[in-house]
Design an enzyme around this catalytic site. Sequence first.
Site, short mmCIF file in Angstrom:
data_model
loop_
_atom_site.label_atom_id
_atom_site.label_comp_id
_atom_site.label_asym_id
_atom_site.label_seq_id
_atom_site.Cartn_x
_atom_site.Cartn_y
_atom_site.Cartn_z
CB CYS A 106 -0.87 0.05 1.25
SG CYS A 106 -1.83 -1.43 1.50
CB CYS A 137 -3.58 -0.85 -1.56
SG CYS A 137 -4.67 0.29 -0.68
NE ARG A 269 -5.34 -3.74 6.31
CZ ARG A 269 -5.48 -3.29 5.06
NH1 ARG A 269 -5.57 -2.01 4.84
NH2 ARG A 269 -5.50 -4.13 4.06
#
Length: 324
Positions: A106, A137, A269
């Site tokens: 990410c 991401c 998450r």
Amino acid sequence: MNAPVSLDSGILRHDWSRQEIAELFALPFSDLIYRAHGVHRARFDAHEVQISTLLSIKTGGCPEDCAYCPQSAAYETGVKAGKLMDVDAVLKDARAAKEGGATRFCMGAAWRAPKDRDLDAVCEMVEGVRALGMETCVTLGMLTAAQADRLKAAGLDYYNHNLDTSPEFYGEIISTRTYQDRLDTLTHVRDAGIHVCCGGIVGMGETRDDRVGMIHALATLPVHPESVPINMLVQVEGTPVSRGQAPDAIEFVRTIAVARLTMPDSMVRLSAGRETMSDEAQALAFFAGANSIFCGPKLLTTANPARDRDAALFDRLGMRAMAQ
Ligand code: SAM
Ligand code: DTB
Ligand code: SF4
């Protein structure tokens, strides 16, 4: 005598009322996490956790005034503003993340919205990370529909853009953009065919009703976000919300459990805040339905648990990293 607790495998619904969500939050703690764990176990392998690694590709100097954020130019937090990283340096970091066991990489940028020329470089990064065999991401701020399409064409898997809190409390936290701006970007991302990663923060001085409102906003989206990050506020000196009370781990776990119950197919998450969280609180969050974390010693600008602490925790809990 215990009142019977109905155990079900979860129902995928988008018409949750605030009242229903408030009632879930208000359950006795054991009933709530027992139910959430039941849904979690029916839909996922309860011992597996998806692992992402974060990299700040453009740090600090952000024109937005998010009251929790160390990267806002509005607050003195000691974070130095930098330029967008070179593609090669980002790919070097991604290779290391892969070796460390991450399946998703990410990349975060402290922008209000990306400029089109910045997006050229980000698209190259996305292509490069994908070529390493990892999911990608990015979180870059607000996007137009055309920008979302460009990221999709580059092969982007997920876009992170959080609602952060309830619509009512939002104005206390951010004045430089609106809740509707956030929802519009989420629509552009969804319409482009990119998976949505969208969640919020617990511990900014919001009320229980604001946490209800945040989950309600997420769980009534036309399609649930594939990934729902629940962040425990990292209190950073210099940010306006750092002066409040330390976030409450039990309330945090309740928020995870309600996210699991209302968005049963989403990955939830256990996001920021693990550095100061006890192993026991993390274990409860996993039990309540969290099945994704960030690994590696740094989030964007703040600390995250060292890899050996996470490895030891996984070992003690009998948990393992999810294969891609
Ligand atoms: N600028 C982009 C944006 O705001 O969408 C991307 C980066 S921003 C840092 C991503 C998310 O990190 C925020 O929406 C917020 O939920 C989370 N975050 C930032 N600072 C945090 C803090 N101190 N504690 C917990 N979460 C935080
Ligand atoms: C999210 O919900 N949490 C991550 C990620 N998305 C980009 C960021 C957490 C940042 C915590 C503060 C910092 O390290 O700067
Ligand atoms: Fe900027 Fe994102 Fe931080 Fe807000 S959360 S100040 S938009 S980097």
